[in-house]
Design an enzyme around this catalytic site. Structure first.
Site, mmCIF file in Angstrom:
data_model
loop_
_atom_site.group_PDB
_atom_site.id
_atom_site.type_symbol
_atom_site.label_atom_id
_atom_site.label_comp_id
_atom_site.label_asym_id
_atom_site.label_seq_id
_atom_site.Cartn_x
_atom_site.Cartn_y
_atom_site.Cartn_z
ATOM 1 N N HIS A 130 -28.518 15.523 3.686
ATOM 2 C CA HIS A 130 -28.429 16.008 5.074
ATOM 3 C C HIS A 130 -28.174 17.511 5.154
ATOM 4 O O HIS A 130 -28.261 18.086 6.254
ATOM 5 C CB HIS A 130 -27.317 15.291 5.843
ATOM 6 N N ASP A 165 -32.360 6.190 0.953
ATOM 7 C CA ASP A 165 -31.111 6.107 1.719
ATOM 8 C C ASP A 165 -31.430 5.592 3.132
ATOM 9 O O ASP A 165 -32.525 5.819 3.643
ATOM 10 C CB ASP A 165 -30.490 7.509 1.785
ATOM 11 N N HIS A 167 -30.388 6.657 5.835
ATOM 12 C CA HIS A 167 -30.506 7.783 6.770
ATOM 13 C C HIS A 167 -31.663 8.693 6.352
ATOM 14 O O HIS A 167 -31.895 8.885 5.148
ATOM 15 C CB HIS A 167 -29.220 8.611 6.771
ATOM 16 N N ASP A 246 -27.010 2.722 1.046
ATOM 17 C CA ASP A 246 -26.390 2.274 2.297
ATOM 18 C C ASP A 246 -27.334 1.462 3.179
ATOM 19 O O ASP A 246 -26.953 1.051 4.281
ATOM 20 C CB ASP A 246 -25.803 3.466 3.077
#
Ligand SMILES: [Zn+2]
Length: 309
Positions: A130, A165, A167, A246
């Site tokens: 991120h 991931d 995200h 995740d």
């Protein structure tokens, strides 16, 4: 008798990555690293251990602005915690942990390109995908996989980053969206944090959003239909993983339903592409994954596939 050939695998980490601590309530916690290391040790899988060095400032500056690197260095507190964003904080050890996390990926690239190893897993934190060129967010400070990819491009023409991931890796996209020597293939829950990845899709930015409740079948369809043809056409000379776990069904951070076998499957598919175009070379870096048991089992499933010949 079947010959079971294994790649030369390295696991790169450093004790500093356990000292970065954003508080007892924070899901991105030091135990994530130890859970994975314990699972690796119990598995009996053969690997060499490498100690992550502090990253060279020059390597950071290939993907982050001078002003941002300076801002992070100046923000490092002498005691307590300082918040970089609502989710991301620094304690007195964070700066070195972040430097080691990026340094791990750079070292893994060097070892892979020199032929000393075939594959590496960087068991490091803080995570990175991120972190944009100019901004820390979502538990991430330096974009470790991007630092490694930019380092590899000093010697190679083309590299790919695959990101599973839950995200979207908005930081990685921010850094490489205009770089035609980098391909990014990702899947992520959408709509969900950080609410990016929908615009700007191209043959080099293969972002595949999945709705909440998607499981292994959706992953497999996305990988077969979109990732593999794009990777095959791009012919990456080294493949990176932004390996977040995740999206696991037991991980309550988000709402995808992957299981260990899905991480093994996708890693095996990427290993085939690496065998075809990248001399088998793969460098994987830990991103998310917050439920310790499923994190450890999923990371182990991923690493065992990395190590297969
Ligand atoms: Zn994540």
């Amino acid at each position: 008798m079947l010959e079971w050939s294994m790649k030369r695998l390295a696991v790169v980490s450093h004790p500093d990555c356990l000292l970065h601590d954003m508080g007892p309530w924070h899901p991105e916690r030091p135990e994530r690293i130890s859970a994975i290391m314990d699972a690796l040790e119990k598995s009996g899988i053969a690997f060499s251990r490498l100690e992550a060095p502090l990253v060279a400032r020059e390597a950071l500056l290939r993907v982050h602005s001078e002003a941002y690197v300076q801002e992070i260095e100046s923000a490092s507190p002498e005691s307590g915690l300082i918040q970089l964003d609502p989710d991301t904080a620094m304690n007195p050890h964070t700066l070195d942990a972040a430097r080691r996390a990026s340094g791990a990926v750079v070292l893994a690239v060097d070892k892979a390109l020199s032929g000393e190893i075939d594959a590496a897993f960087c068991n490091v934190r803080p995570p990175g995908h991120h972190a944009t060129r100019n901004r820390a967010m979502g538990f991430c400070i330096y974009n470790n996989v991007a630092v490694g990819a930019a380092h590899a491009l000093q010697k190679l023409d083309r590299v790919a980053i695959v990101d599973f991931d839950v995200h979207h890796g908005n930081g990685t996209e921010d850094i490489f969206k205009d770089n035609d020597r980098v391909m990014m293939a990702s899947i992520f829950q959408h709509p969900y944090y950080p609410y990016s990845g929908i615009e700007g899709r191209s043959e080099r930015m293969v972002n595949i959003p999945l709705p909440m409740g998607s499981g292994g079948q959706a992953l497999r369809e996305a990988v077969e239909k979109y990732w593999i043809p794009a990777l095959d056409a791009f012919e990456p000379q080294l493949i990176f993983f932004s390996a977040g776990f995740d999206a696991h069904v037991r991980d309550e951070m988000a709402g995808l339903l992957f299981v260990e076998e899905d991480y093994a499957w996708v890693t095996g598919k990427i290993r085939e592409i690496a065998g075809k175009h990248s001399m088998g070379r793969m460098v994987s870096t830990l991103e998310g994954g917050y439920e310790l048991d499923s994190l450890a089992r999923s990371a182990l499933a991923h690493i065992m596939e990395l190590a297969k010949g």
